[in-house]
Design a protein around this motif. Sequence first.
Motif, PDB file in Angstrom:
ATOM      1  N   UNK A 165       4.514  -5.220   7.810  1.00  0.00           N
ATOM      2  CA  UNK A 165       3.543  -6.341   7.957  1.00  0.00           C
ATOM      3  C   UNK A 165       2.128  -6.027   7.554  1.00  0.00           C
ATOM      4  N   UNK A 166       1.482  -7.043   7.027  1.00  0.00           N
ATOM      5  CA  UNK A 166       0.248  -6.834   6.401  1.00  0.00           C
ATOM      6  C   UNK A 166      -0.692  -6.182   7.387  1.00  0.00           C
ATOM      7  N   UNK A 167      -0.708  -6.740   8.937  1.00  0.00           N
ATOM      8  CA  UNK A 167      -1.515  -6.076   9.622  1.00  0.00           C
ATOM      9  C   UNK A 167      -1.356  -4.692  10.064  1.00  0.00           C
ATOM     10  N   UNK A 168      -0.236  -3.912   9.990  1.00  0.00           N
ATOM     11  CA  UNK A 168       0.104  -2.741  10.431  1.00  0.00           C
ATOM     12  C   UNK A 168       0.273  -1.689   9.048  1.00  0.00           C
ATOM     13  N   UNK A 169       0.334  -2.629   7.873  1.00  0.00           N
ATOM     14  CA  UNK A 169       0.532  -1.617   6.698  1.00  0.00           C
ATOM     15  C   UNK A 169      -0.210  -1.899   5.398  1.00  0.00           C
ATOM     16  N   UNK A 170      -1.519  -2.352   5.651  1.00  0.00           N
ATOM     17  CA  UNK A 170      -2.089  -2.984   4.574  1.00  0.00           C
ATOM     18  C   UNK A 170      -2.618  -1.680   3.599  1.00  0.00           C
ATOM     19  N   UNK A 171      -3.012  -0.622   4.193  1.00  0.00           N
ATOM     20  CA  UNK A 171      -3.503   0.469   3.202  1.00  0.00           C
ATOM     21  C   UNK A 171      -2.093   1.041   2.565  1.00  0.00           C
ATOM     22  N   UNK A 172      -0.803   1.249   3.298  1.00  0.00           N
ATOM     23  CA  UNK A 172       0.235   1.605   2.607  1.00  0.00           C
ATOM     24  C   UNK A 172       0.703   0.751   1.387  1.00  0.00           C
ATOM     25  N   UNK A 173       0.517  -0.706   1.662  1.00  0.00           N
ATOM     26  CA  UNK A 173       0.997  -1.743   0.601  1.00  0.00           C
ATOM     27  C   UNK A 173      -0.062  -1.665  -0.633  1.00  0.00           C
ATOM     28  N   UNK A 174      -1.368  -1.858  -0.160  1.00  0.00           N
ATOM     29  CA  UNK A 174      -2.271  -1.501  -1.512  1.00  0.00           C
ATOM     30  C   UNK A 174      -1.932  -0.307  -2.061  1.00  0.00           C
ATOM     31  N   UNK A 175      -1.704   0.919  -1.592  1.00  0.00           N
ATOM     32  CA  UNK A 175      -1.671   2.122  -2.083  1.00  0.00           C
ATOM     33  C   UNK A 175      -0.530   2.239  -3.043  1.00  0.00           C
ATOM     34  N   UNK A 176       0.359   1.544  -2.537  1.00  0.00           N
ATOM     35  CA  UNK A 176       1.711   1.695  -3.321  1.00  0.00           C
ATOM     36  C   UNK A 176       1.516   0.674  -4.578  1.00  0.00           C
TER      37      UNK A 176
END
Length: 108
Positions: free
Chosen positions: A31-42
């Motif tokens: 989810x964006x709220x919980x994983x935004x750093x992970x998603x953007x980093x990937x």
Amino acid sequence: EPVNINKMLTKTDIELLSPHLFWDVDRDQLSWSDSKEFIVGRVLEYGKMSDFTLLIKRIGVQQIANIAKGLRNLDEVTLSFVAAISNTDKKDFRCYTTRQSLTDSIDY
């Protein structure tokens, strides 16, 4: 562009990102709220241009840069690219300052 902290990726947006970005996790659990750093980093590290374009359209360059500032690892090319498009000094990025503080501890 003004920073809008309310901008986010929806579940559908996450599904539109390349599957190879999340090979090691269950993308249905992201989810964006919980994983935004992970998603953007990937996306920054392994994404295709279409993935990066989707991020820009949904959250904007400044929010990408703001998130990237906190990432520990970005390769030099990605760091330079994000810094250039967001008009941000490389020294503002954690990965730059972390890299600068690392020294070899082995004398040859």
